[in-house]
Design an enzyme around this catalytic site. Structure first.
Site, mmCIF file in Angstrom:
data_model
loop_
_atom_site.group_PDB
_atom_site.id
_atom_site.type_symbol
_atom_site.label_atom_id
_atom_site.label_comp_id
_atom_site.label_asym_id
_atom_site.label_seq_id
_atom_site.Cartn_x
_atom_site.Cartn_y
_atom_site.Cartn_z
ATOM 1 C CE1 TYR A 191 -7.102 7.675 -11.336
ATOM 2 C CE2 TYR A 191 -6.831 7.559 -8.460
ATOM 3 C CZ TYR A 191 -6.873 6.986 -9.939
ATOM 4 O OH TYR A 191 -6.363 5.675 -9.503
ATOM 5 C CE LYS A 242 -10.627 4.206 -11.800
ATOM 6 N NZ LYS A 242 -10.548 3.510 -12.987
ATOM 7 C CB THR A 273 -9.665 4.435 -6.725
ATOM 8 O OG1 THR A 273 -8.539 4.726 -5.901
ATOM 9 C CG2 THR A 273 -9.969 5.196 -8.285
ATOM 10 C CG ASP A 274 -8.727 3.969 -1.733
ATOM 11 O OD1 ASP A 274 -8.304 4.311 -2.603
ATOM 12 O OD2 ASP A 274 -8.091 3.291 -0.874
ATOM 13 C CD GLU A 275 -6.080 7.587 -5.127
ATOM 14 O OE1 GLU A 275 -6.029 9.182 -5.056
ATOM 15 O OE2 GLU A 275 -5.290 6.844 -5.021
HETATM 16 P P1 NAD Z 1 -1.349 2.147 -14.620
HETATM 17 O O1 NAD Z 1 -0.990 3.468 -15.313
HETATM 18 O O2 NAD Z 1 0.267 1.667 -14.623
HETATM 19 O O3 NAD Z 1 -1.646 1.622 -16.131
HETATM 20 C C1 NAD Z 1 -2.657 2.721 -17.165
HETATM 21 C C2 NAD Z 1 -2.572 1.407 -18.524
HETATM 22 O O4 NAD Z 1 -3.905 1.898 -19.093
HETATM 23 C C3 NAD Z 1 -0.901 1.392 -19.238
HETATM 24 O O5 NAD Z 1 -0.975 0.078 -19.383
HETATM 25 C C4 NAD Z 1 -1.426 2.517 -19.697
HETATM 26 O O6 NAD Z 1 -0.705 1.753 -21.643
HETATM 27 C C5 NAD Z 1 -3.268 2.309 -19.949
HETATM 28 N N1 NAD Z 1 -4.059 3.240 -21.286
HETATM 29 C C6 NAD Z 1 -3.520 4.653 -20.494
HETATM 30 N N2 NAD Z 1 -4.880 5.619 -21.430
HETATM 31 C C7 NAD Z 1 -5.807 4.086 -21.901
HETATM 32 C C8 NAD Z 1 -6.220 4.907 -23.480
HETATM 33 N N3 NAD Z 1 -7.043 5.430 -23.515
HETATM 34 N N4 NAD Z 1 -6.568 4.046 -24.291
HETATM 35 C C9 NAD Z 1 -5.804 2.505 -23.749
HETATM 36 N N5 NAD Z 1 -4.942 2.434 -22.743
HETATM 37 C C10 NAD Z 1 -4.851 2.795 -21.796
HETATM 38 O O7 NAD Z 1 -1.869 2.053 -13.788
HETATM 39 P P2 NAD Z 1 -2.250 0.829 -12.422
HETATM 40 O O8 NAD Z 1 -2.119 1.253 -11.928
HETATM 41 O O9 NAD Z 1 -2.168 -0.651 -12.669
HETATM 42 O O10 NAD Z 1 -4.011 1.202 -12.433
HETATM 43 C C11 NAD Z 1 -5.032 0.187 -13.357
HETATM 44 C C12 NAD Z 1 -6.630 0.868 -13.122
HETATM 45 O O11 NAD Z 1 -6.283 0.768 -11.266
HETATM 46 C C13 NAD Z 1 -6.264 2.093 -12.920
HETATM 47 O O12 NAD Z 1 -7.907 2.002 -13.538
HETATM 48 C C14 NAD Z 1 -6.658 2.783 -11.565
HETATM 49 O O13 NAD Z 1 -7.620 3.460 -11.328
HETATM 50 C C15 NAD Z 1 -7.214 1.134 -10.736
HETATM 51 N N6 NAD Z 1 -6.916 0.986 -9.426
HETATM 52 C C16 NAD Z 1 -5.103 1.504 -8.960
HETATM 53 C C17 NAD Z 1 -4.545 1.450 -8.412
HETATM 54 C C18 NAD Z 1 -3.428 2.109 -7.730
HETATM 55 O O14 NAD Z 1 -3.279 1.401 -6.115
HETATM 56 N N7 NAD Z 1 -2.144 1.510 -8.438
HETATM 57 C C19 NAD Z 1 -5.267 1.446 -6.840
HETATM 58 C C20 NAD Z 1 -7.068 1.382 -7.085
HETATM 59 C C21 NAD Z 1 -7.500 1.255 -8.151
HETATM 60 P P1 TYD Z 2 0.803 7.953 -4.891
HETATM 61 O O1 TYD Z 2 2.397 6.071 -4.834
HETATM 62 O O2 TYD Z 2 0.964 8.456 -5.772
HETATM 63 O O3 TYD Z 2 -1.050 7.111 -4.576
HETATM 64 P P2 TYD Z 2 -2.130 7.442 -4.075
HETATM 65 O O4 TYD Z 2 -2.054 9.201 -4.556
HETATM 66 O O5 TYD Z 2 -2.373 7.255 -5.411
HETATM 67 O O6 TYD Z 2 -2.600 7.142 -2.893
HETATM 68 O O7 TYD Z 2 1.330 8.071 -3.273
HETATM 69 C C1 TYD Z 2 0.585 7.488 -2.095
HETATM 70 C C2 TYD Z 2 1.087 8.254 -1.231
HETATM 71 O O8 TYD Z 2 2.682 8.531 -0.965
HETATM 72 C C3 TYD Z 2 -0.200 9.307 -1.298
HETATM 73 O O9 TYD Z 2 -0.117 10.124 0.606
HETATM 74 C C4 TYD Z 2 0.872 10.585 -1.433
HETATM 75 C C5 TYD Z 2 2.991 9.388 -0.447
HETATM 76 N N1 TYD Z 2 4.244 10.023 -2.022
HETATM 77 C C6 TYD Z 2 5.070 10.955 -1.163
HETATM 78 O O10 TYD Z 2 4.814 11.136 0.143
HETATM 79 N N2 TYD Z 2 6.110 11.044 -2.026
HETATM 80 C C7 TYD Z 2 6.651 11.410 -3.166
HETATM 81 O O11 TYD Z 2 7.018 11.008 -4.515
HETATM 82 C C8 TYD Z 2 4.727 10.187 -4.268
HETATM 83 C C9 TYD Z 2 5.180 10.095 -5.700
HETATM 84 C C10 TYD Z 2 4.120 9.636 -2.823
#
Ligand code: NAD
Ligand code: TYD
Length: 347
Positions: free
Chosen positions: A149, A153, A124-126
């Site tokens: 988090y 990562k 992730t970019d975070e």
């Molecule tokens: P999510 O939380 O929707 O899904 C995570 C999945 O991982 C779930 O199905 C969960 O059951 C599974 N999981 C959790 N712990 C586990 C374990 N110990 N063993 C096996 N499975 C397990 O997450 P997401 O938003 O789909 O993100 C997927 C990946 O992409 C993550 O690694 C996250 O860091 C990365 N990512 C997400 C975003 C975003 O905006 N959502 C952006 C950049 C990177």
């Molecule tokens: P989020 O979807 O949790 O992603 P991330 O923190 O990984 O970027 O949050 C996106 C942005 O929205 C972040 O600046 C936090 C804000 N946010 C709110 O203002 N209210 C909310 O209830 C949530 C979940 C996030």
């Protein structure tokens, strides 16, 4: 190609599994997922009966389970499995270390032991921390994670780097900005605000709502991950971004306006601890090397996503009520007992 996709029952993983099975008629996938609160077998409904897909319930931090899932070998591992919500990591970081850090090392060890040909870590970019009003994260930006988090990562990224450097594991890393699209768990900003608005509930906006995120449609992310997996240079990091910077307040207003709901539903609530102000991605490396660019324009992509949540009310109501957690039991019991499609311990 035969892939082990971890976290494939989550938001991005489920989109990725569906993308690969639809794009490559000869590819096979084992989806390996613990089905935590964020994992939902309903996200894989369209592929559960596909003979090229197999679901295994298991924990990436469990060596024996990972070894069993690898069976007689896979060509690649794509690791989406993670605890992914910043607010949960602020409340309790423990499971973030077990899954995101220990789990990644277990997968790297298994990849090495089995001679897996490619290992893609979805990061992730975070990990880069927070930006001021200008500039963007490149692959050279130093890691400076601010939330538990993001720190977990970043730790995983360093272990991937070390496995490549020390043991020659053929690993690659992608770092993407904030995703939106179908199947996203409604604790993240966009699905939370869309589903709350649909239910005429308040939209809790943290602090002044002026934080900036770079939004990318999940389809663009999945295409990028897949391109890096198949064509990226081993040992490299690739940033992916949507080129779509928006303040949270603007996103909230767009959602309400699209749904014809009053802006008075926006509630300013106390800010997230350590809240990162701005993320922005410089994605020129993947554009230059692999020809990837995001295709989905934000206004249209957001409209489509809102429409998806409107059309899938049963999905998110089940998620919000917790009823979706019975889905595995129901699916396992009624459709797949004795079939090759689902394995794993139900406990
Ligand atoms: P999510 O939380 O929707 O899904 C995570 C999945 O991982 C779930 O199905 C969960 O059951 C599974 N999981 C959790 N712990 C586990 C374990 N110990 N063993 C096996 N499975 C397990 O997450 P997401 O938003 O789909 O993100 C997927 C990946 O992409 C993550 O690694 C996250 O860091 C990365 N990512 C997400 C975003 C975003 O905006 N959502 C952006 C950049 C990177
Ligand atoms: P989020 O979807 O949790 O992603 P991330 O923190 O990984 O970027 O949050 C996106 C942005 O929205 C972040 O600046 C936090 C804000 N946010 C709110 O203002 N209210 C909310 O209830 C949530 C979940 C996030």
């Amino acid at each position: 190609m035969k892939l082990l996709v971890t976290g494939g029952a989550g938001f991005i993983g489920a989109n990725y599994v569906q993308h690969v099975l639809a794009t490559y008629p000869d590819d096979e996938i084992v989806t390996f997922d613990l089905l935590t609160y964020a994992g939902n077998l309903a996200n894989l409904e369209p592929v559960l009966d596909n003979p090229r897909h197999r679901f295994v319930r298991g924990d990436i931090a469990d060596r024996a389970a990972v070894t069993a899932a690898l069976g007689d070998g896979v060509d690649a591992i794509v690791n989406f499995a993670a605890e992914s919500h910043v607010d949960r990591s602020i409340a309790d970081a423990g499971v973030f270390l077990t899954t995101n850090v220990v789990g990644t090392q277990v997968l790297l060890d298994a990849a090495r032991a089995h001679g897996v040909g490619r290992f893609l870590q979805v990061s992730t970019d975070e990990v880069y921390g927070s930006l001021g009003p200008t500039g963007a994260f490149s692959e050279e930006t130093p890691l400076a994670p601010n939330s538990p988090y993001a720190a977990s990562k970043a730790a995983a990224d360093l272990l991937v780097r070390a496995a490549h450097h020390t043991h020659g594991v053929p690993a690659l890393i992608t770092r993407c900005s904030n995703n939106y699209g179908p199947y996203q768990f409604p604790e993240k900003l966009i699905p939370l605000f869309v589903t709350n608005a649909l239910a005429d509930q308040p939209l809790p906006l943290y602090g002044d709502g002026r934080q900036v995120r770079d939004w990318i449609h999940v389809e663009d992310h999945c295409r990028g991950v897949d391109l890096v997996l198949r064509q990226g240079r081993v040992g490299e990091v690739y940033n992916l971004g949507g080129g779509n910077e928006r303040e949270n307040l603007e996103v909230a207003k767009l959602i309400l306006d699209t749904l014809g709901k009053p802006r008075s539903l926006i509630r300013h609530v106390s800010d997230r601890l350590g809240h990162d102000r701005r993320y922005a991605i410089d994605a020129r490396k993947i554009e230059r090397e692999l020809g990837w660019t995001p295709r989905r324009e934000f206004a249209r992509g957001l409209d489509d996503t809102i429409e998806w949540y409107r059309a899938h009310r049963a999905w998110w109501e089940a998620v919000k009520s917790g009823a979706y957690r019975d889905y595995y039991e129901r699916t396992y019991g009624q459709r797949l007992v004795g079939a090759a499609g689902v394995e794993g311990d139900r406990t």
